[in-house]
Design a protein around this motif. Structure first.
Motif, PDB file in Angstrom:
ATOM      1  N   LEU A   1     -31.862  49.569  55.874  1.00 18.87           N
ATOM      2  CA  LEU A   1     -32.225  51.071  56.313  1.00 18.87           C
ATOM      3  C   LEU A   1     -30.902  51.940  56.159  1.00 18.87           C
ATOM      4  CD1 LEU A   1     -34.491  50.574  59.371  1.00 18.87           C
ATOM      5  CD2 LEU A   1     -35.088  51.048  56.979  1.00 18.87           C
ATOM      6  N   LEU A   2     -29.636  51.494  56.530  1.00 21.58           N
ATOM      7  CA  LEU A   2     -28.305  52.053  56.295  1.00 21.58           C
ATOM      8  C   LEU A   2     -28.155  52.275  54.794  1.00 21.58           C
ATOM      9  CD1 LEU A   2     -26.474  50.988  59.252  1.00 21.58           C
ATOM     10  CD2 LEU A   2     -27.587  53.163  59.022  1.00 21.58           C
ATOM     11  N   THR A   3     -28.205  51.112  54.250  1.00 23.66           N
ATOM     12  CA  THR A   3     -27.752  51.383  52.755  1.00 23.66           C
ATOM     13  C   THR A   3     -28.943  52.239  51.930  1.00 23.66           C
ATOM     14  OG1 THR A   3     -27.291  48.838  52.668  1.00 23.66           O
ATOM     15  CG2 THR A   3     -27.784  50.159  50.490  1.00 23.66           C
ATOM     16  N   PHE A   4     -30.110  52.355  52.262  1.00 25.18           N
ATOM     17  CA  PHE A   4     -30.851  53.327  51.843  1.00 25.18           C
ATOM     18  C   PHE A   4     -30.516  54.546  52.265  1.00 25.18           C
ATOM     19  CE2 PHE A   4     -34.679  55.981  52.220  1.00 25.18           C
ATOM     20  CZ  PHE A   4     -35.208  55.623  50.905  1.00 25.18           C
ATOM     21  N   MET A   5     -30.181  54.901  53.483  1.00 22.43           N
ATOM     22  CA  MET A   5     -29.911  56.241  53.682  1.00 22.43           C
ATOM     23  C   MET A   5     -28.535  56.634  53.389  1.00 22.43           C
ATOM     24  SD  MET A   5     -31.480  56.568  57.663  1.00 22.43           S
ATOM     25  CE  MET A   5     -31.908  58.369  57.479  1.00 22.43           C
ATOM     26  N   PHE A   6     -27.776  55.619  53.232  1.00 25.70           N
ATOM     27  CA  PHE A   6     -26.199  56.283  52.637  1.00 25.70           C
ATOM     28  C   PHE A   6     -26.426  56.654  51.156  1.00 25.70           C
ATOM     29  CE2 PHE A   6     -23.843  53.134  55.764  1.00 25.70           C
ATOM     30  CZ  PHE A   6     -23.401  54.031  56.539  1.00 25.70           C
ATOM     31  N   VAL A   7     -27.309  55.795  50.633  1.00 25.10           N
ATOM     32  CA  VAL A   7     -27.146  56.120  49.104  1.00 25.10           C
ATOM     33  C   VAL A   7     -28.085  57.434  48.710  1.00 25.10           C
ATOM     34  CG1 VAL A   7     -28.209  55.219  46.713  1.00 25.10           C
ATOM     35  CG2 VAL A   7     -26.811  53.871  48.391  1.00 25.10           C
ATOM     36  N   TRP A   8     -29.249  57.330  49.421  1.00 22.29           N
ATOM     37  CA  TRP A   8     -30.124  58.673  49.222  1.00 22.29           C
ATOM     38  C   TRP A   8     -29.606  59.970  49.718  1.00 22.29           C
ATOM     39  CZ3 TRP A   8     -34.322  59.982  46.435  1.00 22.29           C
ATOM     40  CH2 TRP A   8     -34.940  58.927  45.836  1.00 22.29           C
TER      41      TRP A   8
ATOM     42  N   GLY B   1     -40.818  47.820  62.424  1.00 25.78           N
ATOM     43  CA  GLY B   1     -41.634  48.710  63.464  1.00 25.78           C
ATOM     44  C   GLY B   1     -40.265  49.789  64.043  1.00 25.78           C
ATOM     45  N   VAL B   2     -41.194  50.854  64.618  1.00 26.22           N
ATOM     46  CA  VAL B   2     -39.864  51.702  65.445  1.00 26.22           C
ATOM     47  C   VAL B   2     -39.822  51.094  66.862  1.00 26.22           C
ATOM     48  CG1 VAL B   2     -39.760  53.872  66.048  1.00 26.22           C
ATOM     49  CG2 VAL B   2     -40.942  53.610  63.886  1.00 26.22           C
ATOM     50  N   LYS B   3     -38.722  50.720  67.307  1.00 31.04           N
ATOM     51  CA  LYS B   3     -38.502  50.332  68.548  1.00 31.04           C
ATOM     52  C   LYS B   3     -36.948  50.573  69.078  1.00 31.04           C
ATOM     53  CE  LYS B   3     -37.714  45.727  65.973  1.00 31.04           C
ATOM     54  NZ  LYS B   3     -38.041  44.395  65.999  1.00 31.04           N
ATOM     55  N   VAL B   4     -36.606  49.945  70.094  1.00 35.42           N
ATOM     56  CA  VAL B   4     -35.302  50.279  70.666  1.00 35.42           C
ATOM     57  C   VAL B   4     -34.167  50.027  69.543  1.00 35.42           C
ATOM     58  CG1 VAL B   4     -33.671  49.450  72.448  1.00 35.42           C
ATOM     59  CG2 VAL B   4     -36.058  49.856  72.916  1.00 35.42           C
ATOM     60  N   ALA B   5     -34.236  48.936  68.749  1.00 35.85           N
ATOM     61  CA  ALA B   5     -33.433  48.417  67.889  1.00 35.85           C
ATOM     62  C   ALA B   5     -33.318  49.265  66.816  1.00 35.85           C
ATOM     63  CB  ALA B   5     -33.661  46.947  67.476  1.00 35.85           C
ATOM     64  N   THR B   6     -34.390  49.895  66.358  1.00 34.06           N
ATOM     65  CA  THR B   6     -34.491  50.751  65.105  1.00 34.06           C
ATOM     66  C   THR B   6     -34.524  52.105  65.237  1.00 34.06           C
ATOM     67  OG1 THR B   6     -36.978  50.347  64.935  1.00 34.06           O
ATOM     68  CG2 THR B   6     -35.766  48.743  63.834  1.00 34.06           C
ATOM     69  N   LEU B   7     -35.050  52.584  66.273  1.00 35.42           N
ATOM     70  CA  LEU B   7     -35.066  54.160  66.337  1.00 35.42           C
ATOM     71  C   LEU B   7     -33.867  54.893  66.165  1.00 35.42           C
ATOM     72  CD1 LEU B   7     -36.860  56.573  67.303  1.00 35.42           C
ATOM     73  CD2 LEU B   7     -36.460  56.149  69.449  1.00 35.42           C
ATOM     74  N   PRO B   8     -32.751  54.570  66.447  1.00 33.92           N
ATOM     75  CA  PRO B   8     -31.458  55.342  66.431  1.00 33.92           C
ATOM     76  C   PRO B   8     -31.011  55.439  65.008  1.00 33.92           C
ATOM     77  CG  PRO B   8     -30.975  53.452  68.122  1.00 33.92           C
ATOM     78  CD  PRO B   8     -32.334  53.312  67.577  1.00 33.92           C
ATOM     79  N   VAL B   9     -31.614  54.479  63.964  1.00 39.81           N
ATOM     80  CA  VAL B   9     -31.230  54.350  62.598  1.00 39.81           C
ATOM     81  C   VAL B   9     -31.433  55.825  61.785  1.00 39.81           C
ATOM     82  CG1 VAL B   9     -31.517  53.462  60.434  1.00 39.81           C
ATOM     83  CG2 VAL B   9     -31.564  52.138  62.383  1.00 39.81           C
ATOM     84  N   ILE B  10     -32.450  56.528  62.164  1.00 40.41           N
ATOM     85  CA  ILE B  10     -32.801  57.753  61.648  1.00 40.41           C
ATOM     86  C   ILE B  10     -31.833  58.893  61.953  1.00 40.41           C
ATOM     87  CG2 ILE B  10     -34.541  59.415  61.021  1.00 40.41           C
ATOM     88  CD1 ILE B  10     -36.710  57.398  61.284  1.00 40.41           C
ATOM     89  N   ALA B  11     -31.490  58.797  63.232  1.00 38.25           N
ATOM     90  CA  ALA B  11     -30.536  59.840  63.981  1.00 38.25           C
ATOM     91  C   ALA B  11     -29.338  59.553  63.313  1.00 38.25           C
ATOM     92  CB  ALA B  11     -30.604  59.827  65.337  1.00 38.25           C
TER      93      ALA B  11
ATOM     94  N   ALA C   1     -33.851  65.730  55.356  1.00 37.06           N
ATOM     95  CA  ALA C   1     -35.443  65.363  55.558  1.00 37.06           C
ATOM     96  C   ALA C   1     -35.877  64.776  54.899  1.00 37.06           C
ATOM     97  CB  ALA C   1     -36.165  66.815  55.821  1.00 37.06           C
ATOM     98  N   LEU C   2     -35.838  64.919  53.496  1.00 36.75           N
ATOM     99  CA  LEU C   2     -36.428  63.902  52.576  1.00 36.75           C
ATOM    100  C   LEU C   2     -36.031  62.418  52.781  1.00 36.75           C
ATOM    101  CD1 LEU C   2     -38.160  63.405  50.007  1.00 36.75           C
ATOM    102  CD2 LEU C   2     -36.486  63.903  48.498  1.00 36.75           C
ATOM    103  N   THR C   3     -34.856  62.171  52.951  1.00 39.10           N
ATOM    104  CA  THR C   3     -34.314  60.640  53.134  1.00 39.10           C
ATOM    105  C   THR C   3     -34.861  60.218  54.576  1.00 39.10           C
ATOM    106  OG1 THR C   3     -32.044  61.300  52.324  1.00 39.10           O
ATOM    107  CG2 THR C   3     -32.124  59.348  53.546  1.00 39.10           C
ATOM    108  N   SER C   4     -34.959  60.858  55.363  1.00 38.99           N
ATOM    109  CA  SER C   4     -35.573  60.514  56.551  1.00 38.99           C
ATOM    110  C   SER C   4     -36.932  60.158  56.701  1.00 38.99           C
ATOM    111  CB  SER C   4     -35.490  61.747  57.647  1.00 38.99           C
ATOM    112  OG  SER C   4     -34.248  61.898  58.167  1.00 38.99           O
ATOM    113  N   LEU C   5     -37.742  60.840  55.997  1.00 36.24           N
ATOM    114  CA  LEU C   5     -39.354  60.633  55.461  1.00 36.24           C
ATOM    115  C   LEU C   5     -39.120  59.472  54.853  1.00 36.24           C
ATOM    116  CD1 LEU C   5     -42.163  61.588  55.831  1.00 36.24           C
ATOM    117  CD2 LEU C   5     -41.813  62.877  53.776  1.00 36.24           C
ATOM    118  N   LEU C   6     -38.383  59.193  53.591  1.00 35.40           N
ATOM    119  CA  LEU C   6     -38.503  57.963  52.744  1.00 35.40           C
ATOM    120  C   LEU C   6     -38.061  56.712  53.492  1.00 35.40           C
ATOM    121  CD1 LEU C   6     -37.276  59.317  49.239  1.00 35.40           C
ATOM    122  CD2 LEU C   6     -39.413  58.923  50.010  1.00 35.40           C
ATOM    123  N   CYS C   7     -37.113  56.981  54.521  1.00 33.62           N
ATOM    124  CA  CYS C   7     -36.740  55.663  55.449  1.00 33.62           C
ATOM    125  C   CYS C   7     -37.929  55.157  56.051  1.00 33.62           C
ATOM    126  CB  CYS C   7     -35.535  56.269  56.048  1.00 33.62           C
ATOM    127  SG  CYS C   7     -35.039  54.858  57.094  1.00 33.62           S
TER     128      CYS C   7
END
Length: 791
Positions: A759-766, A679-689, A663-669
């Motif tokens: 975004l994915l690099t950030f989420m992988f590492v965090w 922006g949050v849109k069709v292309a970027t929304l799935p990244v968090i999931a 959850a912390l990683t999602s928030l920081l993302c």
């Protein structure tokens, strides 16, 4: 300890021995049959994967169930050219458009487009279209005709008549540039290719525009500028080759780092081989089930590869660890499988369930992505949790590899790192880490307030600002008064009542209110044409440029209005609002004001205002769906993952230990997206999931191993120290390796891929840092420790 003989392995693992589960016997006792089945499946899916083609469709990219889109689709036949449209601007670099040479070339391009399959020929519009007419007020009344007269022959006299006709047509700024140096062709598209009966192939159509228009007619004296949804998709698909290059780069980087980690060729190639097989199976299944790869899911094969590598490293690490005890190839593989198949399956099921939660977003392209991700996770269960240990039972690990016989210096260095990290399980250090995490959470909440929905840049944000498409879009925006971003309000009345005074007066009020909004360039509808005709009836006197209450005059005026200003039975009138851009803030302002106006007029009899058509109207509806869906998606992702973890570990506190770092990683993302202007849109929304789905693997593997040591009677610090030496080491390696692999995407010429890489690099590492540091700190505060706490 020397290796166990084959006979000893059979004795130790014969059916009925304690600890040997049925699943293990099922796979390892029938290895030849299993290998044959995997080979046959790989050949079949490999052939199917070779048949996968890019799949893009305009309606797949929009929320067809949203009321705005439903209104548009219900009246689609009455709104020709207000949906999927291509604009082609032909620019003269040596003067204005009023030369015989330019007009001859422009007509050729117009005719070329007319015969391209997929163009709505009836709605094709330029100054060479007979439906584009001029009108003027004369002493005898209104006069008019087509902009290109029947007598046109390219002479100087006819060119002067053309110049005059263009000025009187009202098309300056619309079909003709403000500086008269370029002219535009407006080409709406059909959904179905009339020659094949199949949906329009956007890649083929985009290529035809390039070869039949740009390449054929562009020269030093003429430049071609093309915009439209089909070109965005076409350019993204053209960039698929670059996506493959970066996929190959990530594979090579993973190969090098995995070899440096394992120091064993077999331990390097086998997990990579199984992960590539997973990608092949995924693509083959997509083709078998009738799916293709759209521009937004082209990166999904790499994510499947990444997840496969993540689980593969855990298997290899476990096999290497077992080998240090003297176990032979088969026994080491069996033991590794026995220890990891349950947490591995739980982790992958959590991944798949998290990805499947994207199905709540009623946009077909995201739902297709959810299917692709879920299929990829499903095949990893087979290729990396089953096939990988079976293959390793034949090849084994090199006995002098870095995992089986680490060098003394490396061992001491690693021990110092693991000892330092194991200190996270001590309450003083744990409390500091938790307070730090809370501080980051507050910072993330503050920064994420700036997160916007939708596009934050003009043009196509999926492409670089200096891409050919965005340069073309900038040219059209700068040289034409009527924007390419059109928001359409549909006004429905009874049959033959579109020219009723009450209707026109209400439209007039709506237009005035919307034109006061920053970001709105202008508005146009039947009202404007009626006012113009009213003035024409009175010698062009501007005082008469208004709506007359005489209904007979209004009805007569509608006879002279352009056919695009109302439908065939005069029951629908489109109000076109031209915007500066389709940024989220602009669209939100227009939607808010339009909705407010509609609420005020909702009780007016026989007049219904409906939102929305036009490319900007469709984008506004998509933004509304995305804004609502992002919270639904997060709720379902964390709920499903949490429930599965709860069923596995039977402890709510354990679930908190695993989910809170995610959850912390999602928030920081989200905060990072706000800071970077993504922006949050069709292309970027799935990244968090996707980030949550991949990150939960780390937590499940670490906690499973930690729990095993705790159950063996070790205190928390010792248990975590031993966990770090095995599973933790693999998690750290995986997070860093995958982060480096996707980090190369920032160099991609496709901005969408570059943003995904960040975004994915950030989420992988965090996620890796959270699993290694925050998870044990939470465990120290939440999980009951054994009485013997060897601090």
């Amino acid at each position: 300890m020397s290796h166990l003989s084959s006979q000893m392995v059979k004795t130790l693992l014969k059916p009925g021995n304690v600890g040997e589960p049925f699943v293990e016997r099922l796979f390892f006792n029938h290895r030849p049959v299993l290998m044959f089945l995997f080979l046959a499946a790989t050949l079949f899916f490999g052939y199917q994967a070779s048949q996968v083609r890019p799949d893009a469709n305009f309606e797949k990219m929009i929320p067809t169930y949203h009321p705005y889109i439903a209104n548009y689709l219900n009246h689609k036949d009455d709104l020709k050219g207000l949906g999927n449209v291509v604009r082609i601007s032909v620019e003269s670099t040596e003067g204005d458009i009023y030369t015989a040479e330019f007009q001859s070339l422009f007509k050729q391009i117009h005719d070329e487009l007319f015969y391209i399959p997929g163009i709505d020929r009836a709605a094709l519009k330029s100054i060479w279209s007979p439906s584009v007419r001029w009108t003027e007020v004369t002493e005898e009344g209104l006069a008019g005709g087509p902009v290109i007269a029947a007598t046109y022959n390219g002479s100087d006299e006819e060119l002067e008549k053309l110049r005059s006709s263009v000025r009187k047509s009202g098309q300056v700024g619309a079909l003709v540039a403000n500086n008269f140096r370029s002219a535009l062709i407006y080409a709406p598209l059909l959904d179905i290719n009339p020659e094949t009966g199949e949906p329009i192939d956007y890649q083929v159509f985009s290529e035809r525009l390039e070869t039949l228009v740009r390449d054929k007619y562009q020269s030093e004296s003429v430049k071609i500028h093309i915009t439209g949804f089909v070109k965005v998709v076409g350019d993204l698909i053209d960039g698929a080759g670059k996506v493959v290059v970066f996929f190959a780069m990530a594979l090579v980087i993973t190969l090098i780092l995995l070899y440096a980690y394992s120091r064993c060729v077999r331990s390097t190639l086998v997990p990579l081989f199984c992960s590539v097989i997973a990608v092949v199976w995924q693509l083959g299944l997509l083709k078998t089930l009738g799916y293709g790869l759209d521009p937004y899911s082209m990166l999904m094969p790499f994510l499947v590869f990444a997840i496969g590598v993540s689980h593969g490293v855990q298997i290899i690490n476990a096999i290497a660890h077992e080998s240090t005890t003297g176990a032979g190839k088969e026994l080491a593989a069996r033991r590794a499988f026995r220890a990891l198949y349950i947490p591995g399956i739980i982790a992958l099921v959590s991944d798949g369930a998290g990805f499947a939660s994207l199905m709540v977003i009623e946009i077909a392209v995201i739902q297709d992505l959810a299917v692709a991700a879920s299929l990829g996770v499903a095949v990893i269960i087979l290729t990396n949790l089953i096939l990988l240990p079976v293959l390793m039972s034949y090849v084994g690990v090199r006995q002098r590899s870095g995992n089986t016989e680490p060098q003394a210096g490396d061992e001491q260095s690693n021990a110092r790192i693991w000892h330092l990290l194991s200190g996270c399980t001590q309450k003083p250090q744990a409390l500091v880490l938790i307070v730090l995490a809370l501080g980051l959470s507050v910072l993330g909440l503050y920064e994420s307030k700036g997160l916007k929905i939708g596009d934050l840049d003009a043009g196509a944000p999926e492409l670089r600002p200096d891409s050919r498409y965005n340069l073309d879009n900038a040219f059209i925006s700068e040289n034409y008064a009527t924007s390419t971003d059109i928001f359409v309000v549909m006004v429905q009345t009874a049959k033959d009542k579109c020219s009723d005074y009450r209707t026109l007066d209400a439209i007039d009020q709506l237009q005035w209110r919307l034109q006061q909004i920053p970001g709105v360039q202008s508005a146009r509808s039947l009202v404007d044409e009626t006012k113009q005709i009213m003035a024409g009836y009175n010698e062009g006197n501007i005082k008469w440029y208004s709506l007359n209450r005489n209904q007979a005059l209004l009805d007569q005026a509608s006879v002279y209005a352009s056919p695009s200003s109302f439908n065939a039975d005069c029951s629908l009138t489109p109000v076109m609002i031209y915007l500066n851009d389709h940024k989220a803030v602009t669209l939100q302002s227009v939607v808010t004001e339009a909705e407010s106006f509609i609420n005020e007029f909702k009780d007016v009899e026989d007049i219904t205002f409906k939102l929305a058509a036009g490319n900007a109207g469709i984008t506004a509806a998509t933004n509304i769906v995305i804004e609502k869906a992002q919270y639904q998606m997060l709720f379902w992702v964390y709920s499903v993952v949490g429930i599965l973890c709860l069923l596995t570990f039977r402890s709510f506190r354990t679930v908190l230990c695993i989910l809170l770092p995610l959850a912390l990683t999602s928030l920081l993302c989200q905060a990072l997206m706000a800071r970077l202007g993504i922006g949050v849109k069709v292309a970027t929304l799935p990244v968090i999931a996707l980030g949550v789905g991949i990150g939960v693997d780390y937590g499940i593997y670490i906690y499973s191993k930690l729990q095993a040591y705790l159950n063996a009677g070790q205190d928390l610090r010792e248990a975590y120290f031993n966990t770090l030496k095995t599973t933790g080491k693999a998690v750290a390696f995986t997070g860093l390796t995958l982060g480096i692999g996707v980090g190369t995407w920032v160099l991609s010429p496709i901005k969408f891929q570059a943003d995904m890489g960040i975004l994915l690099t950030f989420m992988f590492v965090w996620n890796m840092v959270g699993a290694l540091v925050l998870l044990p700190a939470l465990a120290a505060m939440l999980i009951k420790r054994t009485p013997m706490d060897r601090a």
